[in-house]
Scaffold this active site. Structure first.
Site, mmCIF file in Angstrom:
data_model
loop_
_atom_site.group_PDB
_atom_site.id
_atom_site.type_symbol
_atom_site.label_atom_id
_atom_site.label_comp_id
_atom_site.label_asym_id
_atom_site.label_seq_id
_atom_site.Cartn_x
_atom_site.Cartn_y
_atom_site.Cartn_z
ATOM 1 N N ASP A 66 -5.570 -16.068 10.085
ATOM 2 C CA ASP A 66 -6.411 -14.897 9.825
ATOM 3 C C ASP A 66 -7.530 -14.822 10.857
ATOM 4 O O ASP A 66 -7.354 -15.276 11.992
ATOM 5 C CB ASP A 66 -6.958 -14.999 8.387
ATOM 6 C CG ASP A 66 -7.156 -13.642 7.743
ATOM 7 O OD1 ASP A 66 -7.959 -12.865 8.280
ATOM 8 O OD2 ASP A 66 -6.523 -13.359 6.713
ATOM 9 N N SER B 237 -3.642 -7.302 2.198
ATOM 10 C CA SER B 237 -4.257 -8.554 2.672
ATOM 11 C C SER B 237 -4.869 -9.339 1.517
ATOM 12 O O SER B 237 -4.950 -10.560 1.584
ATOM 13 C CB SER B 237 -5.372 -8.250 3.669
ATOM 14 O OG SER B 237 -4.848 -7.827 4.890
ATOM 15 N N HIS C 18 -12.681 -11.006 6.804
ATOM 16 C CA HIS C 18 -11.323 -10.926 6.260
ATOM 17 C C HIS C 18 -10.740 -12.314 5.959
ATOM 18 O O HIS C 18 -10.224 -12.568 4.866
ATOM 19 C CB HIS C 18 -10.467 -10.182 7.289
ATOM 20 C CG HIS C 18 -9.122 -9.750 6.834
ATOM 21 N ND1 HIS C 18 -8.011 -10.569 6.904
ATOM 22 C CD2 HIS C 18 -8.676 -8.573 6.330
ATOM 23 C CE1 HIS C 18 -6.950 -9.904 6.459
ATOM 24 N NE2 HIS C 18 -7.323 -8.690 6.104
#
Ligand code: NAG
Ligand code: NAG
Ligand code: NAG
Ligand code: NAG
Ligand code: NAG
Ligand code: NAG
Ligand code: NAG
Ligand code: NAG
Ligand code: NAG
Length: 721
Positions: free
Chosen positions: A139, A514, A194
């Site tokens: 990620d 996600s 994220h």
């Protein structure tokens, strides 16, 4: 100028290929390519040297050293290099090369969600076992100081761990985050948010009283709070290069992670040997590691998921029973309810305006859409914007923004100022109220949470099937919570993703497949603690066959939205039967899909890869826990699916087959009864589907039941020209 848009989902990482760069080579400038060479050779030798000499061969007299960007040699064979089109052509003809494809930019695609899923805090866990599991997260890096990665009470790192903490400057690991590497920037620190969000959702520790400014308050935790995390940073704000994604897989597999969580994806369905996530996850599978991948945020269009390889688990995003609403109270006492995640409160009522001055070069339409605004006319006022897509100038400072939402079923977003979006009806009501008054006023309240009895449903943005690379493999595989999820965040990043929003949040609420992906990664890791010896396919089968079918809208095939259904963790730990798939089965499938013998030999590292001549109609016999096939319209068809199940429940158990009736097809199962004498016993059966001149996609399901376990597989007959 700051873009103020309510249409983008969470943190948006855009792809480069079609938007920024011209992918077809009009000039033969060197570009970054992946040269994929399959499995590692049996006899070890210096692959870097081998890669360099291959490069040197196509570079002629020029030194190729600086053009070799990355050698993959820990878990699979290949390299990333800057190549001209001509050099690329030459390399793809060379012996040992499976494929050469351009490195592209991929898009990076809680409290309550775990309770909603039926995995409460009180669930049975063994620290001794769970703390041996390592979840690898590919990620945007990780924020190591987050409370979710607190290592209090953690013992030494598991013995099987072979990774390192190479997080770069000012990055320290602990006994929770036991590994870190980066392939972009100067450290594995997450400057986006994220990666921290996804890692904490999969395996974050317990954190009491987490919230976003008091919203969604509760204990935050991952699916396996006691497991370890290894972070592989392959992405930044602009996305993730194929070359970096492959580096991350190459390391994660060799480091000894047990599950790989990949919340990113592309925009197209690519052949397996040109898709870095399919390549990486294939070699992970060959070493017994399951890869969990986000379906993508390109829904609800059909064929929008880019995650199509059968050896990975593809996750769609669904709602949970907690949603966010926000209210605007008019001076006359009337209240309109919209959606947003708005942590702000106004100091009483403020002036409402619908007509705005946009300045000299702004059309009336653009001003109505808040694309251009004049500060004198809007500052300190609540403005109405016809479209949720506009620009707020840096020197514009409205008290609040109310947006007309043209999309039904969008998630709520964290807003950078007091703001909400209203349905078209309510917005028009508010607009006429505003226009009919002399000095209209209203107050925007702080958001609140409500219970959604319709949950779970698959959210509109979640990418859909079918799978055009291998229609026999139903995709996505499963759905999980991916809407308005609270999890850990990078405190240096704006929680609303707008630069003028200077807040710092330890926890943030975002939406996307996600966010769904790490829920399933956490559950897969949880399953692993009960069944350490299960193959990736067996874990995947347990998750899929225990999933719950969910509601879908009338105008779409639900299976293309959620696959087998909504993930259901506790029954998944004890599925009764599993559909297992071996490395050899996948290899045979590649042969039957038409990959030639040489390629399959390289990919698999096996001498006799395609022993039988390829037969496309055998692809559907891959022992997948879902049954799917393409048929031609307006002809009749008889399709057989062969499957084998292994008893992982009790000895002496008898399973009976039930078919969900569909008047358009006749489905039979032979045999109808499977009697297992011992645990580990395998039995086979054939499902025959007979239909006549189908015009639309037909669905059904098969359930094997012993009275305790219900082992369910969707059946999807896709009509395609
Ligand atoms: C919890 O798990 C352990 C080990 O898997 C098992 O022995 C025990 O019976 C379980 N307890 C409950 C309440 O399920
Ligand atoms: C290291 O990073 C943390 C978190 O951003 C920061 O607070 C600290 O000042 C940094 N230390 C150094 C030496 O840069
Ligand atoms: C929980 O968090 C909220 C909001 O951050 C705060 O106001 C409250 O004092 C906290 N409660 C406890 C018990 O720490
Ligand atoms: C509300 O008033 C308080 C006190 O005057 C001030 O600190 C705060 O910034 C105001 N909030 C807004 C949203 O204007
Ligand atoms: C308006 O547009 C014209 C033509 O593009 C340009 O010359 C002018 O500077 C613009 N005025 C403002 C205030 O932006
Ligand atoms: C391919 O497999 C199908 C199903 O078993 C069989 O009916 C067919 O004859 C095979 N085709 C060839 C060319 O072997
Ligand atoms: C499928 O199963 C049937 C019945 O057991 C068997 O006759 C047939 O050979 C199998 N087909 C393949 C391709 O294995
Ligand atoms: C299964 O059934 C057989 C035959 O009835 C019996 O001998 C055996 O003990 C049974 N096994 C278990 C685990 O109950
Ligand atoms: C299903 O079987 C029934 C009874 O044999 C038959 O009447 C019907 O036409 C069949 N339907 C299809 C779609 O083949």
């Amino acid at each position: 100028m700051v873009r103020y848009s309510f249409i983008v989902f969470c943190v948006s990482f855009m792809l480069a290929c079609t938007l920024f760069s011209n992918c077809d080579a009009s000039h033969d400038n060197p570009k970054l390519y992946i040269v994929y060479m399959g499995s590692l050779p049996k006899t070890p030798y210096s692959l870097t040297y081998n890669h360099l000499s291959m490069m040197q061969e196509v570079f002629n007299d020029v030194d190729a050293t600086n053009s070799l960007i990355q050698s993959y040699q820990r878990s699979f064979n290949g390299f990333a290099a800057m190549l001209t089109n001509q050099q690329k052509e030459k390399l793809s003809q060379m012996e040992g090369v499976v494929s050469v494809f351009p490195s592209r930019k991929f898009q990076l695609k809680t409290t309550q969600s775990w309770d909603f899923l039926g995995l409460p805090k009180s669930v049975n866990r063994s620290r001794a076992i769970e703390s041996h599991v390592v979840v690898g997260v590919i990620d945007s890096g990780i924020w190591p100081e987050s409370d979710s990665f607190n290592d209090q009470g953690f013992g030494p790192v598991p013995k099987h761990w072979k990774g390192v903490c190479a997080g770069g400057t000012n990055f320290t690991c602990n006994k929770k985050i036991i590994g870190a590497r980066y392939y972009i920037d100067k450290s594995a620190r997450d400057l986006n948010g994220h990666g921290t969000h996804t890692a904490s959702t999969a395996a974050g520790n317990y954190v009491d009283n987490a919230s976003f400014y008091g919203l969604a308050q509760g204990t935050a935790r991952g699916g396996v709070p006691l497991a370890r995390i290894a972070a592989y940073k392959a992405c930044d704000d602009s996305g993730c290069q194929s070359a970096a994604i492959l580096s991350a897989f190459d390391d994660a597999i060799a480091d000894g992670v047990n599950i790989i969580s990949v919340s990113l994806g592309g925009y197209s369905q690519d052949p397996f040997d040109e898709d870095p996530i399919a390549i990486g996850s294939f070699h992970a599978m060959a070493r017994g590691i399951l890869t969990v991948n986000a379906a993508g945020n390109e829904g609800p269009n059909p064929i929008s998921t880019s995650s199509v390889a059968p050896w990975m688990l593809t996750v769609a995003a669904s709602t949970i029973d907690r949603r966010f609403i926000d209210k605007v109270v008019l001076e006359n006492g009337k209240t309109l309810t919209g959606i947003s995640i708005n942590s702000f409160t106004l100091n009483g009522t403020q002036v409402l305006i619908a007509k705005k001055n946009g300045g000299p070069n702004c059309s009336e339409d653009d001003a109505n859409a808040c694309n251009c605004l004049d500060s004198n006319s809007v500052n300190g006022k609540i403005i109405l914007c016809d479209r949720g897509h506009g620009i707020l100038e840096d020197d514009v400072n409205p008290a609040g923004v109310i947006i007309q939402s043209r999309r039904k079923g969008s998630p709520a977003f964290v807003t950078p100022l007091p703001s909400l979006s209203l349905s078209i009806t309510d917005f028009q009501l508010l607009k006429s109220y505003t226009n009919s008054r002399d000095n209209p006023k209203a107050e925007i309240l702080k958001s609140e949470t409500v219970t959604d009895d319709n949950a779970p449903t698959v959210i509109g943005f979640s990418s859909r099937g079918p799978n055009t690379i291998a229609p026999e493999i139903l995709k996505p595989d499963i759905s999980a919570p991916g809407v308005e999820i609270l999890a850990s965040f990078s405190p240096v990043v704006s929680p609303s993703d707008y630069k003028f929003d200077k807040r710092s949040a330890k926890y943030n609420i975002i939406s996307g497949t996600s966010m769904a992906c790490p829920h399933v990664s956490g559950i897969a890791a949880y399953l692993k603690t009960f069944h350490l010896d299960w193959s990736p396919a067996a874990i995947k089968s347990a998750l899929m066959t225990s999933a719950k079918p969910i509601k879908s809208s009338e105008d779409e095939i639900g299976e293309y939205a959620y696959g087998s259904g909504h993930v259901n963790p506790i029954p998944a730990t004890n599925p009764g039967l599993v559909y297992d798939i071996s490395l050899e089965d996948y290899i045979q499938m590649l042969c039957n899909l038409g990959y030639n013998n040489e390629k399959v030999k390289l990919i698999s590292g096996k001498k006799n890869a395609c022993s039988q001549p390829p037969n496309r109609s055998l692809v559907r016999d891959l022992n997948y826990p879902a049954l799917a096939i393409d048929v031609k319209p307006t002809t009749s068809f008889t399709i057989n699916f062969n499957r084998t199940v292994r008893n992982v429940g009790l000895a002496n158990s008898t399973y009976k087959a039930t078919i969900l009736p569909n008047p358009r097809i006749n489905i039979t199962v032979v045999p109808k009864i499977l009697s297992f004498k011992f645990v580990g016993e395998k039995l086979s059966f054939t499902v025959t589907v007979i239909g006549d001149k189908p015009t639309t996609t037909l669905t059904s399901s098969l359930v094997w039941s012993d009275g305790t376990h219900n082992v369910r597989s969707p059946i999807v007959i896709n009509v395609s020209d």
